[in-house]
Motif scaffolding. Structure first.
Motif, mmCIF file in Angstrom:
data_model
loop_
_atom_site.group_PDB
_atom_site.id
_atom_site.type_symbol
_atom_site.label_atom_id
_atom_site.label_comp_id
_atom_site.label_asym_id
_atom_site.label_seq_id
_atom_site.Cartn_x
_atom_site.Cartn_y
_atom_site.Cartn_z
ATOM 1 N N UNK A 37 0.712 -1.144 0.010
ATOM 2 C CA UNK A 37 0.044 -0.046 0.022
ATOM 3 C C UNK A 37 0.871 1.309 -0.020
ATOM 4 N N UNK A 38 2.192 1.184 0.643
ATOM 5 C CA UNK A 38 3.025 2.549 0.577
ATOM 6 C C UNK A 38 3.474 2.561 -0.832
ATOM 7 N N UNK A 39 3.670 1.323 -1.532
ATOM 8 C CA UNK A 39 4.249 1.339 -3.009
ATOM 9 C C UNK A 39 3.072 1.965 -3.768
ATOM 10 N N UNK A 40 1.911 1.688 -3.623
ATOM 11 C CA UNK A 40 0.570 2.142 -4.334
ATOM 12 C C UNK A 40 0.697 3.546 -4.171
ATOM 13 N N UNK A 41 0.871 4.148 -2.898
ATOM 14 C CA UNK A 41 0.778 5.610 -2.486
ATOM 15 C C UNK A 41 1.851 6.287 -3.342
ATOM 16 N N UNK A 42 3.082 5.790 -3.120
ATOM 17 C CA UNK A 42 4.238 6.370 -3.828
ATOM 18 C C UNK A 42 4.200 6.253 -5.325
ATOM 19 N N UNK A 43 3.473 5.130 -6.149
ATOM 20 C CA UNK A 43 2.989 5.298 -7.591
ATOM 21 C C UNK A 43 2.198 6.171 -7.745
ATOM 22 N N UNK A 44 1.177 6.496 -7.009
ATOM 23 C CA UNK A 44 0.095 7.393 -7.322
ATOM 24 C C UNK A 44 0.870 8.749 -7.331
ATOM 25 N N UNK A 46 4.025 9.380 -7.995
ATOM 26 C CA UNK A 46 4.909 9.397 -9.202
ATOM 27 C C UNK A 46 4.070 9.858 -10.250
ATOM 28 N N UNK A 47 3.110 9.089 -10.600
ATOM 29 C CA UNK A 47 2.258 9.206 -11.742
ATOM 30 C C UNK A 47 1.643 10.706 -11.933
ATOM 31 N N UNK A 48 1.368 11.261 -10.684
ATOM 32 C CA UNK A 48 0.599 12.420 -10.911
ATOM 33 C C UNK A 48 1.586 13.638 -11.099
ATOM 34 N N UNK A 49 2.827 13.218 -10.775
ATOM 35 C CA UNK A 49 4.009 14.199 -10.651
ATOM 36 C C UNK A 49 4.463 14.061 -12.238
ATOM 37 N N UNK A 50 4.700 13.001 -12.718
ATOM 38 C CA UNK A 50 5.039 12.699 -14.272
ATOM 39 C C UNK A 50 3.816 13.444 -14.958
ATOM 40 N N UNK A 51 2.636 13.041 -14.776
ATOM 41 C CA UNK A 51 1.588 13.844 -15.432
ATOM 42 C C UNK A 51 1.348 15.239 -15.439
ATOM 43 N N UNK A 133 3.425 9.541 -23.703
ATOM 44 C CA UNK A 133 4.331 9.526 -22.701
ATOM 45 C C UNK A 133 3.850 9.406 -21.485
ATOM 46 N N UNK A 134 2.689 9.952 -21.064
ATOM 47 C CA UNK A 134 2.215 9.911 -19.756
ATOM 48 C C UNK A 134 1.507 8.508 -19.363
ATOM 49 N N UNK A 135 0.874 7.875 -20.360
ATOM 50 C CA UNK A 135 0.389 6.564 -20.327
ATOM 51 C C UNK A 135 1.453 5.380 -20.228
ATOM 52 N N UNK A 162 -6.456 5.562 -9.765
ATOM 53 C CA UNK A 162 -6.054 6.453 -10.675
ATOM 54 C C UNK A 162 -7.219 7.010 -11.497
ATOM 55 N N UNK A 163 -7.702 5.795 -12.087
ATOM 56 C CA UNK A 163 -8.842 5.914 -12.963
ATOM 57 C C UNK A 163 -10.296 6.716 -12.353
ATOM 58 N N UNK A 164 -10.317 6.121 -11.123
ATOM 59 C CA UNK A 164 -11.339 6.603 -10.288
ATOM 60 C C UNK A 164 -11.283 8.228 -10.197
ATOM 61 N N UNK A 165 -10.177 8.784 -9.682
ATOM 62 C CA UNK A 165 -10.122 9.892 -9.382
ATOM 63 C C UNK A 165 -10.127 10.818 -10.694
#
Length: 174
Positions: A37-44, A46-51, A133-135, A162-165
């Protein structure tokens, strides 16, 4: 959308015919759900930062086509149905495809081939040139999560969140 994903999932099962489904689809619990779950949060994050970093250069918002040009309250049911498919069905089928079977098939060539390969294929699967690039970055994050946890369940969770947000934010855009 449900019918499309059901057909695709059927094809996926045909491809995996004769293979040990639990192993090739990574249908196992992570060693530690709190760490996952920590990795999930970090991934979320990261993807918002990249996006966020790429969006000013790409203008990919219109390309996805999920935001109606003119909002019609009579179509709220259709939009909610689409949102349910995008939030709950798409992440399961796409993650079983890319971080499940795809990752397992590419892993013998090295972890980075599996992570980057499934990430790029995931981005291309969506058919959006400007948002590629984002995807693909999102796919790489999901692949890294699959590698770190050894399970497809955390990538499914991150993808669904991510999709829900993204779907929930549509009424507030513009």
């Amino acid at each position: 959308g449900v019918i499309q994903f059901a057909i695709f999932f059927g094809i996926l099962l045909l491809i995996a015919r004769g293979l040990p489904k639990g192993r090739v689809f990574a249908l196992r619990q992570p060693d530690s759900w709190p760490r996952a779950l920590g990795y999930v949060l970090a991934g979320l994050v990261a993807i918002f930062a990249v996006s966020g970093a790429l969006s000013p250069f790409l203008d990919a918002g219109e390309e996805q086509g999920i935001v109606p040009e003119d909002w019609n309250p009579d179509r709220v049911g259709a939009f909610l149905a689409f949102g349910a498919v995008a939030t709950f069905v798409a992440p399961v089928v796409e993650e079983l495809t890319f971080r499940g079977l795809g990752f397992s098939l590419l892993a013998p060539y090295g972890k980075w081939v599996a992570i980057l390969g499934t990430g790029i294929l995931f981005g291309a699967w969506h058919g959006l040139i400007v948002a590629l690039p984002i995807l693909a970055g999102f796919g790489v994050v999901l692949g890294w999560l699959r590698y770190r946890t050894g399970s497809v369940y955390p990538p499914i969770l991150l993808h669904a969140i991510f999709n829900g947000i993204a779907i929930a934010s549509v009424p507030f855009l513009d």
